[in-house]
Design a protein around this motif. Structure first.
Motif, mmCIF file in Angstrom:
data_model
loop_
_atom_site.group_PDB
_atom_site.id
_atom_site.type_symbol
_atom_site.label_atom_id
_atom_site.label_comp_id
_atom_site.label_asym_id
_atom_site.label_seq_id
_atom_site.Cartn_x
_atom_site.Cartn_y
_atom_site.Cartn_z
ATOM 1 N N THR A 79 0.826 -1.206 0.000
ATOM 2 C CA THR A 79 0.000 0.000 0.000
ATOM 3 C C THR A 79 0.863 1.260 0.000
ATOM 4 O OG1 THR A 79 -1.844 -1.087 1.117
ATOM 5 C CG2 THR A 79 -1.729 1.296 1.338
ATOM 6 N N TYR A 80 2.063 1.145 0.561
ATOM 7 C CA TYR A 80 2.974 2.280 0.635
ATOM 8 C C TYR A 80 4.125 2.158 -0.367
ATOM 9 C CZ TYR A 80 0.427 3.286 4.904
ATOM 10 O OH TYR A 80 -0.577 3.564 5.801
ATOM 11 N N GLY A 81 3.938 1.296 -1.373
ATOM 12 C CA GLY A 81 4.948 1.147 -2.416
ATOM 13 C C GLY A 81 6.220 0.482 -1.946
ATOM 14 N N GLN A 82 6.112 -0.398 -0.938
ATOM 15 C CA GLN A 82 7.295 -1.040 -0.374
ATOM 16 C C GLN A 82 7.153 -2.560 -0.404
ATOM 17 O OE1 GLN A 82 8.729 0.921 3.323
ATOM 18 N NE2 GLN A 82 7.127 2.427 2.910
ATOM 19 N N ILE A 83 8.171 -3.247 0.116
ATOM 20 C CA ILE A 83 8.227 -4.706 0.100
ATOM 21 C C ILE A 83 8.269 -5.220 1.533
ATOM 22 C CG2 ILE A 83 9.597 -6.718 -0.589
ATOM 23 C CD1 ILE A 83 10.707 -5.026 -2.892
ATOM 24 N N ASN A 84 7.469 -6.235 1.819
ATOM 25 C CA ASN A 84 7.463 -6.887 3.135
ATOM 26 C C ASN A 84 7.001 -8.327 2.919
ATOM 27 O OD1 ASN A 84 7.566 -7.281 5.922
ATOM 28 N ND2 ASN A 84 5.475 -6.531 6.234
ATOM 29 N N PRO A 85 7.863 -9.325 3.215
ATOM 30 C CA PRO A 85 9.175 -9.235 3.871
ATOM 31 C C PRO A 85 10.282 -8.780 2.924
ATOM 32 C CG PRO A 85 8.655 -11.512 3.361
ATOM 33 C CD PRO A 85 7.429 -10.733 3.008
ATOM 34 N N GLN A 86 11.438 -8.503 3.510
ATOM 35 C CA GLN A 86 12.615 -8.092 2.762
ATOM 36 C C GLN A 86 13.741 -9.100 2.978
ATOM 37 O OE1 GLN A 86 13.529 -4.133 4.149
ATOM 38 N NE2 GLN A 86 11.634 -3.258 3.343
ATOM 39 N N VAL A 87 14.594 -9.260 1.956
ATOM 40 C CA VAL A 87 15.739 -10.174 2.022
ATOM 41 C C VAL A 87 17.010 -9.343 2.145
ATOM 42 C CG1 VAL A 87 17.028 -12.010 0.852
ATOM 43 C CG2 VAL A 87 14.523 -11.918 0.659
ATOM 44 N N THR A 88 17.855 -9.692 3.112
ATOM 45 C CA THR A 88 19.070 -8.915 3.352
ATOM 46 C C THR A 88 20.171 -9.260 2.346
ATOM 47 O OG1 THR A 88 19.977 -10.562 4.876
ATOM 48 C CG2 THR A 88 18.565 -8.863 5.809
ATOM 49 N N PRO A 89 21.015 -8.253 2.000
ATOM 50 C CA PRO A 89 20.861 -6.839 2.335
ATOM 51 C C PRO A 89 19.823 -6.185 1.429
ATOM 52 C CG PRO A 89 22.816 -7.137 0.996
ATOM 53 C CD PRO A 89 22.244 -8.511 1.223
ATOM 54 N N PHE A 90 18.947 -5.366 2.013
ATOM 55 C CA PHE A 90 17.835 -4.799 1.248
ATOM 56 C C PHE A 90 18.284 -3.666 0.338
ATOM 57 C CE2 PHE A 90 14.191 -1.829 0.927
ATOM 58 C CZ PHE A 90 13.372 -2.640 0.165
ATOM 59 N N ASN A 91 19.203 -2.820 0.832
ATOM 60 C CA ASN A 91 19.713 -1.725 0.000
ATOM 61 C C ASN A 91 21.142 -1.415 0.423
ATOM 62 O OD1 ASN A 91 19.545 -0.057 2.342
ATOM 63 N ND2 ASN A 91 17.430 0.496 1.851
ATOM 64 N N ASP A 92 21.717 -0.370 -0.154
ATOM 65 C CA ASP A 92 23.112 -0.027 0.138
ATOM 66 C C ASP A 92 23.292 0.540 1.538
ATOM 67 O OD1 ASP A 92 23.827 -0.826 -2.389
ATOM 68 O OD2 ASP A 92 23.667 1.183 -3.260
ATOM 69 N N GLN A 93 22.190 0.960 2.170
ATOM 70 C CA GLN A 93 22.297 1.629 3.470
ATOM 71 C C GLN A 93 21.974 0.707 4.635
ATOM 72 O OE1 GLN A 93 19.931 5.160 3.690
ATOM 73 N NE2 GLN A 93 21.113 6.021 5.387
#
Length: 211
Positions: A79-93
């Motif tokens: 609904t908020y344009g995101q992913i759940n669940p996430q697989v690590t590492p999700f991003n560079d940060q």
């Protein structure tokens, strides 16, 4: 809507202020602020609790406390344009990062070779919530030590040896079932009986291919 009113919907994907601009038939326009939407992190890294190294391919799920139904549910990230669940590492940060509205949340993580992890309640109010996950590795039997390491017995004497198992991080493991062997005398479930001649020998304990 046919009566001079208009409707629409908008789902923010980041913290934002929402305003509406109205243009009349003379080209004049008026801008009115409607509301401010705050989406705030829970975010962090996922570590091996023994080595403190980062874990890749861990699966992190964010749960939200649904006050209307008094239960925990998987947070509705799409609904908020995101992913759940996430697989690590999700991003560079971060290894995982969810931008969520104010509320109560917890994160649940799984990874091959580790016990599942569940955080305490993370209350998102106004500031980002940084929560690192430390996952405990599942023990894998790696070595077995026979104790004591030496003993002197008389002819036909007996002694009860013990076997201590250790995992891949040299942590003791109890309850290891072993097959016992001795180059002299006899041994059964750790109880050794010496031969009736003076000699020396080696006693070993094994579990599968580990000894």
């Amino acid at each position: 809507n046919g009566d001079g009113t208009f409707g629409g919907s908008f789902t923010p994907t980041s913290s934002t202020e929402i305003e509406i601009t109205v243009i009349d038939d003379k080209g004049s326009f008026t801008t009115v602020p409607l509301m401010k939407v705050e989406l705030i992190d829970p975010a962090g890294y996922v570590y091996n609790s023994i080595t403190h190294t980062r874990i890749t391919e861990a699966v992190v799920t964010c749960y939200w406390w649904d006050e209307n139904n008094s239960k925990w549910v998987i947070w509705d990230a799409p609904t908020y344009g995101q992913i759940n669940p996430q697989v690590t590492p999700f991003n560079d940060q971060f290894d995982y990062s969810f931008l969520v509205p104010k509320g109560k949340y917890y994160v649940y993580a799984t990874a091959t070779g580790f016990y599942p992890y569940q955080s305490s309640t993370l209350e998102v109010i106004a500031e980002p919530v940084y929560h690192d996950i430390y996952m405990e590795p599942l023990p894998v039997l790696t070595s077995i030590t026979v104790l004591p390491q030496s003993v002197v017995l008389g002819l036909n004497g007996t002694y009860s040896f013990t076997a201590m198992g250790y995992d891949q991080y040299a942590r003791p493991m109890g309850g290891v079932e072993c097959n016992w062997n001795s180059t002299i005398g006899t041994i059964t479930t750790g109880i050794f009986t010496a031969p009736n001649t003076v000699t020396t020998g080696i006693i070993t304990a094994a579990s599968g291919t580990v000894q």
